[in-house]
Design a protein around this motif. Structure first.
Motif, PDB file in Angstrom:
ATOM      1  N   ARG A  95      31.807  28.241  41.547  1.00  0.00           N
ATOM      2  CA  ARG A  95      32.315  29.609  41.630  1.00  0.00           C
ATOM      3  C   ARG A  95      31.401  30.407  42.555  1.00  0.00           C
ATOM      4  O   ARG A  95      30.363  29.931  42.990  1.00  0.00           O
ATOM      5  CB  ARG A  95      32.336  30.260  40.236  1.00  0.00           C
ATOM      6  CG  ARG A  95      33.227  29.515  39.244  1.00  0.00           C
ATOM      7  CD  ARG A  95      33.158  30.108  37.851  1.00  0.00           C
ATOM      8  NE  ARG A  95      31.784  30.068  37.355  1.00  0.00           N
ATOM      9  CZ  ARG A  95      31.287  30.884  36.425  1.00  0.00           C
ATOM     10  NH1 ARG A  95      32.051  31.815  35.885  1.00  0.00           N
ATOM     11  NH2 ARG A  95      30.042  30.777  36.026  1.00  0.00           N
ATOM     12  N   GLU A 148      30.219  35.405  39.861  1.00  0.00           N
ATOM     13  CA  GLU A 148      30.762  34.786  38.655  1.00  0.00           C
ATOM     14  C   GLU A 148      29.671  34.041  37.896  1.00  0.00           C
ATOM     15  O   GLU A 148      29.549  34.154  36.676  1.00  0.00           O
ATOM     16  CB  GLU A 148      31.892  33.827  39.025  1.00  0.00           C
ATOM     17  CG  GLU A 148      33.085  34.494  39.677  1.00  0.00           C
ATOM     18  CD  GLU A 148      34.042  33.481  40.261  1.00  0.00           C
ATOM     19  OE1 GLU A 148      34.957  33.052  39.518  1.00  0.00           O
ATOM     20  OE2 GLU A 148      33.885  33.119  41.443  1.00  0.00           O
ATOM     21  N   THR A 180      36.313  28.313  37.028  1.00  0.00           N
ATOM     22  CA  THR A 180      36.919  29.080  35.939  1.00  0.00           C
ATOM     23  C   THR A 180      37.899  28.222  35.155  1.00  0.00           C
ATOM     24  O   THR A 180      37.808  28.126  33.940  1.00  0.00           O
ATOM     25  CB  THR A 180      37.624  30.344  36.483  1.00  0.00           C
ATOM     26  OG1 THR A 180      36.667  31.123  37.208  1.00  0.00           O
ATOM     27  CG2 THR A 180      38.200  31.189  35.346  1.00  0.00           C
ATOM     28  N   TYR A 233      37.536  35.452  36.597  1.00  0.00           N
ATOM     29  CA  TYR A 233      38.012  35.483  37.970  1.00  0.00           C
ATOM     30  C   TYR A 233      38.824  36.739  38.251  1.00  0.00           C
ATOM     31  O   TYR A 233      38.562  37.445  39.195  1.00  0.00           O
ATOM     32  CB  TYR A 233      38.801  34.212  38.324  1.00  0.00           C
ATOM     33  CG  TYR A 233      39.199  34.128  39.781  1.00  0.00           C
ATOM     34  CD1 TYR A 233      38.255  33.862  40.759  1.00  0.00           C
ATOM     35  CD2 TYR A 233      40.514  34.324  40.165  1.00  0.00           C
ATOM     36  CE1 TYR A 233      38.615  33.797  42.098  1.00  0.00           C
ATOM     37  CE2 TYR A 233      40.881  34.257  41.501  1.00  0.00           C
ATOM     38  CZ  TYR A 233      39.934  34.000  42.463  1.00  0.00           C
ATOM     39  OH  TYR A 233      40.292  33.938  43.779  1.00  0.00           O
ATOM     40  N   TRP A 281      35.697  40.538  34.997  1.00  0.00           N
ATOM     41  CA  TRP A 281      36.299  40.119  36.278  1.00  0.00           C
ATOM     42  C   TRP A 281      35.837  41.006  37.383  1.00  0.00           C
ATOM     43  O   TRP A 281      35.248  42.023  37.229  1.00  0.00           O
ATOM     44  CB  TRP A 281      37.824  40.049  36.241  1.00  0.00           C
ATOM     45  CG  TRP A 281      38.489  41.278  35.741  1.00  0.00           C
ATOM     46  CD1 TRP A 281      38.844  42.359  36.492  1.00  0.00           C
ATOM     47  CD2 TRP A 281      38.880  41.573  34.405  1.00  0.00           C
ATOM     48  NE1 TRP A 281      39.428  43.305  35.695  1.00  0.00           N
ATOM     49  CE2 TRP A 281      39.460  42.843  34.408  1.00  0.00           C
ATOM     50  CE3 TRP A 281      38.790  40.886  33.207  1.00  0.00           C
ATOM     51  CZ2 TRP A 281      39.960  43.435  33.251  1.00  0.00           C
ATOM     52  CZ3 TRP A 281      39.281  41.481  32.074  1.00  0.00           C
ATOM     53  CH2 TRP A 281      39.857  42.737  32.108  1.00  0.00           C
TER      54      TRP A 281
END
Length: 177
Positions: A69, A73, A109, A160, A177
């Motif tokens: 990611r 994240e 994710t 995400y 997010w």
């Protein structure tokens, strides 16, 4: 006559569209236990010999975990001891000293980005590369821990986006997010 032709073409279009959806039979060992997520995963990522469940991955004592990611994240939460690889600009150089026969588990994710990163790692000569099926969602749904940027346990899960966060229950933790 035109109406029948239109109906026929419409039906053909629907059938073609349905054939593009990548639904597959997922082995029970890979199911997350959350039906809405399991359905989405069956259409999105492969449940093949390169897919591994969270509980199977946890048992690989010598495995290296790579987070595919983006840094933002990873900073919110990641698997304990995971190395940040990245996705848009992955840093493969940091893996030069790693034995290519050692098990590697890649996650993101849900498993979409990590599936592509795992394929690239196999092309680079790594022989035991697995995609964590359901990725950080499956890990958390299995009751396994996450760490924050400081390496401390956290209940935050980077989803995400709001849309992708809707595929897991609110009980998964604090959605970010």
């Amino acid at each position: 006559m035109l109406r029948n032709l239109f109906r026929g073409l419409s039906l053909l279009f629907v059938l073609l569209l349905a054939s593009c959806v990548r639904a597959q039979t997922v082995p029970p060992r890979l199911e997350t236990g959350y039906p809405e997520l399991d359905k989405k995963l069956s259409q999105l990522i492969s449940a093949d010999e390169h897919a591994i469940s969270a509980t199977e991955a946890r048992k690989l004592s010598t495995a290296i975990f790579l987070d595919a990611r983006e840094k933002e994240e990873y900073t919110v939460s990641h698997l304990p001891s995971a190395i940040h690889l990245g996705y848009n600009s992955p840093d493969y150089d940091q893996l030069e000293e790693i034995d290519k026969s050692r098990p590697v588990v890649v996650y993101c994710t849900v498993g979409y980005r990590s599936e592509r990163a795992a394929k690239k790692l196999r092309q680079l000569g790594f022989s035991q590369v697995y995609n964590l099926y359901g990725s950080i969602y499956a890990w958390k749904l299995a009751g396994l821990p996450l760490n924050d940027a400081a390496g401390k346990p956290t209940e935050k899960v980077h989803t995400y986006s709001r849309k992708w966060g809707s595929f897991v229950p609110d009980s998964i933790g604090e959605k970010v997010w």
